[in-house]
Design an enzyme around this catalytic site. Structure first.
Site, PDB file in Angstrom:
ATOM      1  N   HIS A 259       0.890  -1.173   0.000  1.00  0.00           N
ATOM      2  CA  HIS A 259       0.000   0.000   0.000  1.00  0.00           C
ATOM      3  C   HIS A 259       0.924   1.217   0.000  1.00  0.00           C
ATOM      4  O   HIS A 259       1.993   1.171   0.600  1.00  0.00           O
ATOM      5  CB  HIS A 259      -0.826   0.120   1.277  1.00  0.00           C
ATOM      6  CG  HIS A 259      -1.716  -1.028   1.605  1.00  0.00           C
ATOM      7  ND1 HIS A 259      -1.275  -2.169   2.211  1.00  0.00           N
ATOM      8  CD2 HIS A 259      -3.061  -1.189   1.466  1.00  0.00           C
ATOM      9  CE1 HIS A 259      -2.293  -2.989   2.408  1.00  0.00           C
ATOM     10  NE2 HIS A 259      -3.390  -2.427   1.962  1.00  0.00           N
TER      11      HIS A 259
ATOM     12  N   ASP B  24       2.288   1.935   3.377  1.00  0.00           N
ATOM     13  CA  ASP B  24       3.225   0.983   4.012  1.00  0.00           C
ATOM     14  C   ASP B  24       4.660   1.417   3.778  1.00  0.00           C
ATOM     15  O   ASP B  24       5.519   1.241   4.620  1.00  0.00           O
ATOM     16  CB  ASP B  24       3.163  -0.423   3.383  1.00  0.00           C
ATOM     17  CG  ASP B  24       1.795  -1.025   3.351  1.00  0.00           C
ATOM     18  OD1 ASP B  24       0.976  -0.676   4.213  1.00  0.00           O
ATOM     19  OD2 ASP B  24       1.549  -1.869   2.463  1.00  0.00           O
TER      20      ASP B  24
ATOM     21  N   GLU C  87     -10.781  -6.950  -4.339  1.00  0.00           N
ATOM     22  CA  GLU C  87     -10.579  -8.002  -3.332  1.00  0.00           C
ATOM     23  C   GLU C  87     -11.794  -8.057  -2.421  1.00  0.00           C
ATOM     24  O   GLU C  87     -11.991  -7.179  -1.579  1.00  0.00           O
ATOM     25  CB  GLU C  87      -9.308  -7.686  -2.535  1.00  0.00           C
ATOM     26  CG  GLU C  87      -8.988  -8.733  -1.493  1.00  0.00           C
ATOM     27  CD  GLU C  87      -7.703  -8.414  -0.733  1.00  0.00           C
ATOM     28  OE1 GLU C  87      -6.732  -7.903  -1.341  1.00  0.00           O
ATOM     29  OE2 GLU C  87      -7.659  -8.671   0.478  1.00  0.00           O
TER      30      GLU C  87
ATOM     31  N   GLU D 100      -8.955 -13.680  -1.224  1.00  0.00           N
ATOM     32  CA  GLU D 100      -8.209 -13.932   0.011  1.00  0.00           C
ATOM     33  C   GLU D 100      -8.909 -15.034   0.798  1.00  0.00           C
ATOM     34  O   GLU D 100     -10.118 -14.981   1.034  1.00  0.00           O
ATOM     35  CB  GLU D 100      -8.131 -12.654   0.844  1.00  0.00           C
ATOM     36  CG  GLU D 100      -7.412 -12.873   2.169  1.00  0.00           C
ATOM     37  CD  GLU D 100      -6.971 -11.581   2.828  1.00  0.00           C
ATOM     38  OE1 GLU D 100      -6.528 -10.654   2.111  1.00  0.00           O
ATOM     39  OE2 GLU D 100      -7.075 -11.492   4.056  1.00  0.00           O
TER      40      GLU D 100
ATOM     41  N   ASP E 229      -4.671 -13.744  -2.295  1.00  0.00           N
ATOM     42  CA  ASP E 229      -4.052 -13.364  -1.032  1.00  0.00           C
ATOM     43  C   ASP E 229      -4.087 -14.603  -0.158  1.00  0.00           C
ATOM     44  O   ASP E 229      -5.145 -14.994   0.363  1.00  0.00           O
ATOM     45  CB  ASP E 229      -4.807 -12.208  -0.365  1.00  0.00           C
ATOM     46  CG  ASP E 229      -4.259 -10.857  -0.779  1.00  0.00           C
ATOM     47  OD1 ASP E 229      -3.388 -10.813  -1.676  1.00  0.00           O
ATOM     48  OD2 ASP E 229      -4.684  -9.837  -0.196  1.00  0.00           O
TER      49      ASP E 229
ATOM     50  N   ASP F 152     -10.538 -11.441  10.669  1.00  0.00           N
ATOM     51  CA  ASP F 152      -9.498 -11.680   9.673  1.00  0.00           C
ATOM     52  C   ASP F 152      -8.158 -11.820  10.400  1.00  0.00           C
ATOM     53  O   ASP F 152      -7.431 -10.854  10.565  1.00  0.00           O
ATOM     54  CB  ASP F 152      -9.491 -10.455   8.743  1.00  0.00           C
ATOM     55  CG  ASP F 152      -8.779 -10.690   7.430  1.00  0.00           C
ATOM     56  OD1 ASP F 152      -8.459 -11.846   7.126  1.00  0.00           O
ATOM     57  OD2 ASP F 152      -8.556  -9.702   6.707  1.00  0.00           O
TER      58      ASP F 152
ATOM     59  N   ASP G 257      -5.557 -13.375   9.457  1.00  0.00           N
ATOM     60  CA  ASP G 257      -4.419 -13.305   8.522  1.00  0.00           C
ATOM     61  C   ASP G 257      -3.264 -14.199   8.940  1.00  0.00           C
ATOM     62  O   ASP G 257      -2.108 -13.761   8.973  1.00  0.00           O
ATOM     63  CB  ASP G 257      -3.914 -11.849   8.411  1.00  0.00           C
ATOM     64  CG  ASP G 257      -4.827 -10.966   7.593  1.00  0.00           C
ATOM     65  OD1 ASP G 257      -5.628 -11.506   6.803  1.00  0.00           O
ATOM     66  OD2 ASP G 257      -4.741  -9.738   7.743  1.00  0.00           O
TER      67      ASP G 257
ATOM     68  N   ASP H 189      -0.718 -12.500   2.233  1.00  0.00           N
ATOM     69  CA  ASP H 189      -1.345 -11.456   3.047  1.00  0.00           C
ATOM     70  C   ASP H 189      -1.543 -12.076   4.429  1.00  0.00           C
ATOM     71  O   ASP H 189      -2.661 -12.367   4.856  1.00  0.00           O
ATOM     72  CB  ASP H 189      -2.673 -11.020   2.410  1.00  0.00           C
ATOM     73  CG  ASP H 189      -3.203  -9.745   3.047  1.00  0.00           C
ATOM     74  OD1 ASP H 189      -2.630  -9.317   4.062  1.00  0.00           O
ATOM     75  OD2 ASP H 189      -4.196  -9.194   2.540  1.00  0.00           O
TER      76      ASP H 189
HETATM   77  C1  XLS Z   1      -7.496  -6.621   4.479  1.00  0.00           C
HETATM   78  C2  XLS Z   1      -7.047  -6.847   3.119  1.00  0.00           C
HETATM   79  C3  XLS Z   1      -5.888  -5.969   2.670  1.00  0.00           C
HETATM   80  C4  XLS Z   1      -5.776  -5.995   1.184  1.00  0.00           C
HETATM   81  C5  XLS Z   1      -4.988  -4.878   0.618  1.00  0.00           C
HETATM   82  O1  XLS Z   1      -8.231  -7.401   5.046  1.00  0.00           O
HETATM   83  O2  XLS Z   1      -6.739  -8.189   2.966  1.00  0.00           O
HETATM   84  O3  XLS Z   1      -4.712  -6.367   3.283  1.00  0.00           O
HETATM   85  O4  XLS Z   1      -5.233  -7.191   0.736  1.00  0.00           O
HETATM   86  O5  XLS Z   1      -5.499  -3.652   0.947  1.00  0.00           O
HETATM   87 NI    NI Z   2      -5.771  -9.051   1.332  1.00  0.00          NI
HETATM   88 NI    NI Z   3      -7.530  -9.489   4.686  1.00  0.00          NI
END
Ligand code: XLS
Ligand code: NI
Ligand code: NI
Length: 437
Positions: free
Chosen positions: A100, A103, A231, A267, A295, A306, A308, A338
């Site tokens: 991003h 980031d 996404e 994702e 992702d 989430d 992740d 991700d």
């Molecule tokens: C958040 C999203 C983010 C996107 C990019 O949940 O996964 O990380 O992949 O903005």
């Molecule tokens: Ni993502």
């Molecule tokens: Ni996410």
């Protein structure tokens, strides 16, 4: 200068190694169905989780130990992080990354200064990309963290915010183009609502479509040819996100005449939050010709957000790669982790253990998926299962050449002749056999 002293380039050592800083399955050049593993998998590092995520959660501050971050100068810190990122990717053999705008560089006192800082950091990234040959899988904009995006960005009730977000995307598109990015992602961070009592959903969705059309127009204007992705995610941070799941996004793209310009970035953890499996979302995209990128991560079945996590679930990886192979493989897209280390995995070396785990899981997933496809395990079964549509009345149904009256005659004459078992347990057992050998 090296930041990960004592960690060499991670090598493939095969399944019998005891070295936890080695790959057991990911053998970059190994050929699978006519392509090397690295070409199939196109692994990518997420800049946010790897360089800027510090392990903050709603109950506590960051825990991550990142010795290279220890400077007060935010711009110097951002430049150092670029060097750290590229050393990390080189050592793991990661050939792509995603970021991003926010980031990679800190914000300045106003938009003009912020953009100038961004350019300064992009200079360093560009040099590192040239030095290493590492490529940008996609860029994106963070239009959700800053308080100005409290009501969303492209769907904000405030037109100034719409304009601000557009300006941010404009800049992010320019740098993605400059870095030769293969794609650009729109994840609707706060594009949704908390309550319908204050929300004009129709207006917000129309505005979101306008926003995306403007982005497509601007990409054309500057000659950016990368793939645009949406996404999907059903909730979090807002209680309802407009890009709920793949089917919802497809309907939106179709309604607003955006289908030609967008594919989807799926994702895993978003799929499960939407009440689907990861495989479902990928299969849905494949069937509709919009499977763009992935992702890769995983959620926790006991937690409703989430999380992740680094993907280590081999079943999900096999079935995901199965869908990717069925779709003909990635073109512009790839497998972006991700995913982040847990808050308690706070040492730099944990980043390596994490990526090795994710990469090995997907490498094994690819090998198993390829074998399942080559042996026609599920595809032959499906072929047989739908055989009644190959001739007679079935073929007429498929061709759209029948009528209710004809179907009635068929039913009266034959009734229902034979219904076969779905054999789910047998198929699941075969899947196990392919995974465990
Ligand atoms: C958040 C999203 C983010 C996107 C990019 O949940 O996964 O990380 O992949 O903005
Ligand atoms: Ni993502
Ligand atoms: Ni996410």
């Amino acid at each position: 200068m090296a930041f990960f002293n004592g960690i060499d380039k991670i090598k493939f050592e095969g399944i019998n190694t005891t070295n936890q800083l080695a790959f057991r399955h990911y053998n970059q050049e190994e050929m699978v169905m006519g392509k090397s593993m690295k070409e199939h998998l196109k692994f990518s590092m997420s800049y946010w989780h790897t360089l800027t995520g510090m392990g903050v959660d709603p109950f506590g501050q960051g825990t991550a130990i990142r010795p290279w971050d220890e400077t007060e100068d935010k711009i110097e810190q951002a430049k150092t992080r670029v060097k750290v990122a590229f050393e990390f990717m080189e050592k793991l053999g990661l050939e792509y990354f995603c970021f991003h705008d926010r980031d990679i560089a800190p914000e300045g006192k106003d938009l003009a200064e912020t953009n100038a800082i961004l350019d300064e950091i992009v200079d360093v990234i560009e040099m590192e990309m040239q030095r290493t040959g590492i490529k940008l899988l996609w860029g994106t904009t963070n239009a959700f963290s800053h308080p100005r995006f409290v009501h969303g960005a492209g769907t904000s009730c405030n037109a100034d915010v719409f304009a601000y977000a557009a300006t941010q995307v404009k800049k992010a598109l320019e740098i993605t183009h400059r870095l030769n990015g293969a794609g650009y992602v729109f994840w609707g961070g706060r594009e949704g609502y908390e309550t319908l009592l204050n929300t004009n959903m129709g207006l917000e969705l129309d505005n979101l479509a306008t926003f995306l059309h403007l982005a497509v127009d601007y990409a054309k204007e500057i000659g950016f040819k990368g793939q645009f992705y949406i996404e999907p995610k059903p909730k979090e941070p807002t209680k309802h996100q407009y890009d709920f799941d793949a089917a919802t996004v497809l309907g939106f793209l179709r309604k607003y005449d955006l289908l030609d310009s967008f594919k989807l970035n799926i994702e895993a953890n978003h799929a499960t939050l939407a009440g689907h499996t990861f495989q479902h979302e990928l299969a849905f995209c494949r069937e509709n010709g919009v499977l763009g990128s992935i992702d890769a991560n995983q959620g926790d079945i006991l937690l409703g957000w989430d999380t992740d996590q680094i993907p280590t679930n081999i079943y999900d990886a096999v079935l995901a790669m199965y869908e990717v192979l069925l779709a003909g493989g990635f073109t512009t897209g790839g497998l972006n982790f991700d995913a982040k280390v847990r808050r308690a995995s706070f040492e730099p070396i944990d980043l390596f253990y994490a990526y090795i785990a994710g990469m090995d899981t997907f490498a094994k997933g690819l090998k198993v998926a390829a074998k399942l496809l080559e042996d026609g395990v599920f595809e032959n079964f499906k072929e047989e299962r739908y055989a009644s549509y190959k001739s007679g009345i079935g073929a007429k149904i498929r061709a759209g050449k029948t009528t209710f009256t004809e179907l009635e005659q068929h039913a009266l004459q034959y009734g229902v002749r034979e219904i076969a078992s779905g054999r789910q347990e047998m198929l699941e057992n075969i899947l196990n056999q392919y995974i465990y050998g």
